[in-house]
Enzyme design. Structure first.
Site, PDB file in Angstrom:
ATOM      1  N   VAL A 129       0.836  -1.208   0.000  1.00 25.53           N
ATOM      2  CA  VAL A 129       0.000   0.000   0.000  1.00 25.53           C
ATOM      3  C   VAL A 129       0.870   1.257   0.000  1.00 25.53           C
ATOM      4  CG1 VAL A 129      -1.674   1.328   1.367  1.00 25.53           C
ATOM      5  CG2 VAL A 129      -1.918  -1.127   1.186  1.00 25.53           C
ATOM      6  N   ASP A 130       1.894   1.251   0.803  1.00 27.16           N
ATOM      7  CA  ASP A 130       2.782   2.408   0.920  1.00 27.16           C
ATOM      8  C   ASP A 130       3.386   2.774  -0.430  1.00 27.16           C
ATOM      9  OD1 ASP A 130       4.212   4.430   2.227  1.00 27.16           O
ATOM     10  OD2 ASP A 130       5.740   3.075   2.994  1.00 27.16           O
ATOM     11  N   THR A 179      -1.593  -6.232   7.896  1.00 23.67           N
ATOM     12  CA  THR A 179      -1.930  -7.617   7.537  1.00 23.67           C
ATOM     13  C   THR A 179      -1.109  -8.164   6.374  1.00 23.67           C
ATOM     14  OG1 THR A 179      -3.731  -6.976   6.038  1.00 23.67           O
ATOM     15  CG2 THR A 179      -4.298  -7.349   8.360  1.00 23.67           C
TER      16      THR A 179
END
Length: 179
Positions: free
Chosen positions: A32-33, A121
């Site tokens: 995501v980053d 997660t």
């Protein structure tokens, strides 16, 4: 407060704020980053560097905010999730802090909607069901934003959130139990 989950790419979600599952350096990374930094453009990285220079990064459980750059969101909140080490190192409380600190920052910036990824997660290996329960309970305990969107990239997280939110609705209707 409206809570929903969608499956897809958080960088394409229309919300006042999206949340980045950042690392402590704030300089981008994988998952995501990396996707947020890539899609948001250099402005996000430049602002992260300024924050890093001022305070030395972001600690686990804390949150900082930048503009949304080229994203559809006005802002990005960067929060550092906890690495799962079997549950004996305060991981649950630190993950809860990610959500509550992000909500506080969103409220301070007059946001009406916020989109969260499945913090910790992925590479941080937090158990998905446990992480989802922490996320939903923390949101429920802090109903300060009009709309919360959980954006699940993978099928497994999407299934976990759909089931949990369905149970949440059913439990809220009968009023006998609480998450």
């Amino acid at each position: 407060m409206k809570i929903r989950c969608v499956q897809g790419d958080i960088t394409k979600v229309t919300a006042d704020i999206i949340v980045n599952a950042a690392n402590t350096s704030l300089l981008g990374g994988g998952g995501v980053d990396g996707a947020i930094h890539k899609a948001g453009g250099k402005t996000i990285l430049e602002e992260c560097i300024k924050i890093r220079n001022k305070q030395g990064g972001c600690k686990t459980g804390e949150a900082v905010i930048t503009t949304g750059g080229l994203l559809p969101a006005k802002y990005v909140i960067h929060t550092v999730g906890s690495v799962w080490n079997g549950g004996s190192n305060n991981e649950e409380e630190l993950l809860k802090n990610c959500y509550s600190n992000s909500l506080k920052l969103a409220k301070e910036h007059n946001a009406k909607s916020i989109a969260f990824p499945n913090i910790s997660t992925g590479i941080y290996k937090f158990p998905k069901e446990k992480a989802a329960l922490i996320a939903v309970n923390t949101i429920k305990e802090n109903p300060i934003i009009d709309e919360v969107i959980f954006v699940c990239y993978d099928d497994e997280n999407y299934g976990v959130y759909k089931k949990l939110l369905y149970m949440f609705v059913m439990i809220s209707v009968d009023g006998e139990r609480d998450l």
